[in-house]
Design an enzyme around this catalytic site. Structure first.
Site, mmCIF file in Angstrom:
data_model
loop_
_atom_site.group_PDB
_atom_site.id
_atom_site.type_symbol
_atom_site.label_atom_id
_atom_site.label_comp_id
_atom_site.label_asym_id
_atom_site.label_seq_id
_atom_site.Cartn_x
_atom_site.Cartn_y
_atom_site.Cartn_z
ATOM 1 N N GLY A 11 0.793 -1.226 0.000
ATOM 2 C CA GLY A 11 0.000 0.000 0.000
ATOM 3 C C GLY A 11 0.823 1.273 0.000
ATOM 4 O O GLY A 11 0.327 2.320 0.410
ATOM 5 N N SER A 12 2.054 1.212 -0.518
ATOM 6 C CA SER A 12 2.854 2.447 -0.522
ATOM 7 C C SER A 12 2.218 3.500 -1.430
ATOM 8 O O SER A 12 2.323 4.705 -1.164
ATOM 9 C CB SER A 12 4.293 2.159 -0.961
ATOM 10 O OG SER A 12 4.342 1.756 -2.305
ATOM 11 N N LYS A 65 -8.889 -13.709 -9.911
ATOM 12 C CA LYS A 65 -9.840 -12.805 -10.584
ATOM 13 C C LYS A 65 -10.982 -12.476 -9.633
ATOM 14 O O LYS A 65 -11.210 -13.176 -8.637
ATOM 15 C CB LYS A 65 -10.388 -13.440 -11.862
ATOM 16 C CG LYS A 65 -11.164 -14.715 -11.626
ATOM 17 C CD LYS A 65 -11.655 -15.313 -12.946
ATOM 18 C CE LYS A 65 -12.382 -16.632 -12.699
ATOM 19 N NZ LYS A 65 -12.877 -17.241 -13.927
ATOM 20 N N MET A 92 -4.036 -7.059 -7.092
ATOM 21 C CA MET A 92 -3.454 -8.098 -7.933
ATOM 22 C C MET A 92 -4.499 -9.164 -8.308
ATOM 23 O O MET A 92 -4.347 -10.358 -8.018
ATOM 24 C CB MET A 92 -2.252 -8.738 -7.227
ATOM 25 C CG MET A 92 -1.187 -7.718 -6.849
ATOM 26 S SD MET A 92 -0.679 -6.647 -8.216
ATOM 27 C CE MET A 92 0.431 -7.767 -9.065
ATOM 28 N N ARG A 93 -5.534 -8.700 -8.980
ATOM 29 C CA ARG A 93 -6.662 -9.566 -9.288
ATOM 30 C C ARG A 93 -7.297 -9.024 -10.567
ATOM 31 O O ARG A 93 -7.462 -7.809 -10.713
ATOM 32 C CB ARG A 93 -7.622 -9.481 -8.102
ATOM 33 C CG ARG A 93 -8.747 -10.427 -8.072
ATOM 34 C CD ARG A 93 -9.437 -10.295 -6.731
ATOM 35 N NE ARG A 93 -8.724 -11.004 -5.679
ATOM 36 C CZ ARG A 93 -8.884 -12.293 -5.399
ATOM 37 N NH1 ARG A 93 -9.744 -13.012 -6.085
ATOM 38 N NH2 ARG A 93 -8.199 -12.861 -4.433
ATOM 39 N N ASN A 109 -5.957 2.127 -13.161
ATOM 40 C CA ASN A 109 -4.983 1.160 -12.642
ATOM 41 C C ASN A 109 -3.577 1.731 -12.776
ATOM 42 O O ASN A 109 -3.270 2.439 -13.733
ATOM 43 C CB ASN A 109 -5.077 -0.145 -13.441
ATOM 44 C CG ASN A 109 -4.084 -1.188 -12.967
ATOM 45 O OD1 ASN A 109 -3.980 -1.467 -11.784
ATOM 46 N ND2 ASN A 109 -3.324 -1.765 -13.894
ATOM 47 N N HIS A 111 0.383 0.675 -13.186
ATOM 48 C CA HIS A 111 1.194 -0.475 -13.617
ATOM 49 C C HIS A 111 2.676 -0.069 -13.665
ATOM 50 O O HIS A 111 3.001 1.008 -14.165
ATOM 51 C CB HIS A 111 0.738 -0.976 -14.992
ATOM 52 C CG HIS A 111 1.447 -2.222 -15.400
ATOM 53 N ND1 HIS A 111 1.103 -3.465 -14.891
ATOM 54 C CD2 HIS A 111 2.500 -2.426 -16.220
ATOM 55 C CE1 HIS A 111 1.923 -4.376 -15.391
ATOM 56 N NE2 HIS A 111 2.778 -3.768 -16.203
HETATM 57 C C1 GAR Z 1 2.943 -1.172 -7.630
HETATM 58 O O1 GAR Z 1 4.275 -1.220 -8.086
HETATM 59 C C2 GAR Z 1 1.983 -1.293 -8.791
HETATM 60 O O2 GAR Z 1 2.456 -0.705 -9.960
HETATM 61 C C3 GAR Z 1 1.884 -2.787 -8.929
HETATM 62 O O3 GAR Z 1 1.840 -3.262 -7.614
HETATM 63 C C4 GAR Z 1 2.629 -2.408 -6.784
HETATM 64 C C5 GAR Z 1 1.831 -2.082 -5.539
HETATM 65 O O4 GAR Z 1 2.661 -1.476 -4.587
HETATM 66 N N1 GAR Z 1 0.740 -3.167 -9.682
HETATM 67 C C6 GAR Z 1 0.747 -4.114 -10.615
HETATM 68 O O5 GAR Z 1 1.729 -4.769 -10.899
HETATM 69 C C7 GAR Z 1 -0.582 -4.315 -11.323
HETATM 70 N N2 GAR Z 1 -0.406 -5.143 -12.478
HETATM 71 P P1 GAR Z 1 2.057 -0.873 -3.243
HETATM 72 O O6 GAR Z 1 1.181 -1.958 -2.600
HETATM 73 O O7 GAR Z 1 3.236 -0.552 -2.394
HETATM 74 O O8 GAR Z 1 1.248 0.340 -3.593
#
Ligand code: GAR
Length: 193
Positions: A11-12, A65, A92-93, A109, A111
């Protein structure tokens, strides 16, 4: 503009959004709820720090999903929040068409690559292993095509000769923490609510 954040991990990015809001840098956006699909997700700890409700919502029965009963639960709960924007920040779903259509045009979203390069899992590792010299992060609208919706904005990150995978990952995350709040602020100025 009422914002709901969905996440699965540390969740950063949710924290960066909440910090931007506290600093007056989130335009007319207001985070009203954080939702995690994992009970142990670190993202759930950030809400209370900023006075924003955070809760786990059961995504079962599927593992990768959001469909079936879990999708019903998410739609019903999120509808009750009357959001103007749903932010997938490390959720991540895979989101399916019923959810997407219910909140059409309101789901974005984040990415960790310059889409359309390196979609799917581990965008940072994919780019690193491919040996590209510039990667970055992307914020895009969510459509039924995974990581394929219209791109809203991107921030590039250059990979320097002395970078390691961890240092590269840190640069990507720093870029994400700048880009996502900026995009939300901009969308809020256009939203009107
Ligand atoms: C982030 O790097 C985001 O881009 C990625 O998950 C991480 C979440 O970090 N998302 C994906 O890869 C989606 N396909 P966080 O929990 O520290 O915010």
């Amino acid at each position: 503009m009422r914002v709901v954040i969905l996440g699965s991990g540390t969740g950063s990015n949710a924290r960066a959004i909440l910090q931007a809001q506290r600093d007056g840098q989130l335009g007319r956006a207001e985070v009203v709820q954080i939702i995690a699909d994992k009970t142990e997700a670190g993202i759930l700890q950030h809400g209370p720090d900023f006075g924003v409700p955070a809760r786990y919502l059961d995504p079962a029965p599927f593992k990768t999903k959001l469909e079936g009963a879990g999708e019903d639960r998410y739609i019903e709960f999120i509808e009750g929040l009357t959001p103007d924007l749903i932010v997938l920040a490390g959720f991540m779903r895979v989101i399916k068409p019923r959810f997407i259509n219910r909140f059409a045009g309101k789901i974005i979203n984040l990415h960790p690559s310059l889409l359309p390069s390196f979609p799917g899992l581990d965008g940072i590792g994919q780019a690193w292993r491919r040996g590209v010299k510039i990667s970055g992060c992307t914020v895009h609208y969510v459509t039924a095509e995974v990581d394929g919706g219209p791109i809203i904005d991107q921030e590039p990150v250059r990979i320097e000769p002395d970078d390691t995978l961890p240092s590269f990952a840190m640069k990507i995350h720093a870029a994400e923490h700048r880009l996502l709040p900026q995009v939300i602020a901009r969308l809020s100025e256009a939203c009107g609510d």
